[in-house]
Motif scaffolding. Structure first.
Motif, mmCIF file in Angstrom:
data_model
loop_
_atom_site.group_PDB
_atom_site.id
_atom_site.type_symbol
_atom_site.label_atom_id
_atom_site.label_comp_id
_atom_site.label_asym_id
_atom_site.label_seq_id
_atom_site.Cartn_x
_atom_site.Cartn_y
_atom_site.Cartn_z
ATOM 1 N N SER A 73 -12.829 -3.034 11.819
ATOM 2 C CA SER A 73 -12.012 -4.166 11.341
ATOM 3 C C SER A 73 -10.525 -3.833 11.413
ATOM 4 N N ARG A 74 -9.731 -4.903 11.458
ATOM 5 C CA ARG A 74 -8.268 -4.782 11.413
ATOM 6 C C ARG A 74 -7.790 -5.433 10.122
ATOM 7 N N VAL A 75 -6.926 -4.710 9.406
ATOM 8 C CA VAL A 75 -6.515 -5.156 8.078
ATOM 9 C C VAL A 75 -5.002 -5.046 7.936
ATOM 10 N N LEU A 76 -4.403 -6.060 7.307
ATOM 11 C CA LEU A 76 -2.957 -6.050 7.054
ATOM 12 C C LEU A 76 -2.710 -6.001 5.545
ATOM 13 N N ASP A 77 -1.828 -5.086 5.107
ATOM 14 C CA ASP A 77 -1.441 -4.992 3.695
ATOM 15 C C ASP A 77 0.051 -5.312 3.591
ATOM 16 N N VAL A 78 0.359 -6.491 3.075
ATOM 17 C CA VAL A 78 1.753 -6.956 2.986
ATOM 18 C C VAL A 78 2.330 -6.555 1.628
ATOM 19 N N GLY A 79 3.470 -5.870 1.634
ATOM 20 C CA GLY A 79 4.053 -5.353 0.393
ATOM 21 C C GLY A 79 3.296 -4.090 0.023
ATOM 22 N N SER A 80 3.236 -3.168 0.981
ATOM 23 C CA SER A 80 2.323 -2.014 0.848
ATOM 24 C C SER A 80 2.836 -0.968 -0.134
ATOM 25 N N GLY A 81 4.118 -1.034 -0.523
ATOM 26 C CA GLY A 81 4.652 -0.206 -1.610
ATOM 27 C C GLY A 81 4.307 1.268 -1.503
ATOM 28 N N SER A 82 3.515 1.750 -2.447
ATOM 29 C CA SER A 82 3.152 3.171 -2.519
ATOM 30 C C SER A 82 2.233 3.633 -1.393
ATOM 31 N N GLY A 83 1.560 2.698 -0.742
ATOM 32 C CA GLY A 83 0.587 3.059 0.301
ATOM 33 C C GLY A 83 -0.827 3.219 -0.245
ATOM 34 N N TYR A 84 -0.979 3.124 -1.578
ATOM 35 C CA TYR A 84 -2.287 3.374 -2.195
ATOM 36 C C TYR A 84 -3.386 2.477 -1.614
ATOM 37 N N LEU A 85 -3.098 1.174 -1.552
ATOM 38 C CA LEU A 85 -4.176 0.279 -1.097
ATOM 39 C C LEU A 85 -4.449 0.443 0.401
#
Ligand code: SAH
Length: 231
Positions: A82-94
């Motif tokens: 899968s391809r996933v986008l994390d917008v506002g990734s901040g700390s990188g945790y998620l």
């Protein structure tokens, strides 16, 4: 809900979220167990408290129970390849948790998986890359299975889409159309929407491209905004 699931260790925090019914799947529990929250916070002595924590630049790392909710709601769209986008990734945790959810040692498609994080504060994207490396994800970064960039996340990252899942970690005043466009068919987005009062909205795009929006619950996130307006 904050504090409710606080633990003395990462494992205890995850166990408490499972007991509270916030984590319902073995897959989410296993992925969160592989990511040590202490690597993604400014104050490691409170890393396993179930609360948000300031990370500088007007941003916070979200509370663990919010990350767990996000992973649970996106779960059926998170598979090897899968391809996933994390917008506002901040700390990188998620980004790290999402990456772990796309990895299955017995599935060769795992190496095709991609997590893209975007944040508009370059200092945070640099710090998040350091955090991901501390957490053992250097090879995933070097081989392009995780990519974190600086930029306006409201526009998404079209060159790496379409995305099976999009997570937005800051509250959008209105639904960002570019992000809906970058959802795959099928695809799902988990996004806080609103200003004074905010709700998580689950946006689903079906195989024919039909889009439905379902409000899930009330939240309080930092705003998805212009870089010079963030304090
Ligand atoms: N999910 C992350 C960060 C949450 S705080 C974590 O848990 O660590 C929200 C983040 O959104 C902040 O880092 C902030 O810099 C970022 N942000 C706000 N508006 C943005 C925009 N227009 N484009 C990209 N990032 C944005």
């Amino acid at each position: 809900m904050a504090w409710r699931c606080t633990g003395a260790t990462n494992a205890e925090l995850i166990g408490n979220m499972a007991k509270a019914g916030i984590i319902n799947s073995e897959r989410v529990a296993a992925a969160m167990a592989k990511v040590d929250r202490a690597n993604y916070v400014r104050f490691p002595n409170t890393a396993y408290e179930d609360s948000p924590q300031p990370i500088g630049h007007g941003a916070t790392i979200s509370a663990p129970h919010m990350h767990a909710h996000a992973a649970e709601h996106l779960l059926s769209f998170l598979k090897p390849g899968s391809r996933v986008l994390d917008v506002g990734s901040g700390s990188g945790y998620l980004c790290a948790v999402l990456y772990q959810l796309l990895q299955d040692p017995s599935d060769p498609k795992s190496s095709e998986s991609k997590v893209v994080g975007i944040d508009h504060i370059p200092e945070l994207t640099e710090w998040s890359i350091e955090n991901l490396r501390k957490d053992g994800l250097g090879p995933a970064l070097d081989e392009g299975r995780i990519k974190v960039i600086s930029g306006d996340g409201r526009k998404g990252v079209p060159e790496d889409g379409p995305y099976d899942a999009i997570h937005v970690g800051a509250a959008a005043p209105t639904m960002p159309k570019d992000l809906i466009e970058q959802l795959a068919r099928p695809g799902r987005m988990f996004i806080p929407v609103g200003t004074h009062s905010q709700q998580i909205v689950q946006v689903d795009k079906d195989v024919d491209g039909n889009v439905t929006e379902k409000p899930l619950f009330d939240v309080m996130y930092v705003p998805l905004t212009d870089r010079d307006k963030q304090k």
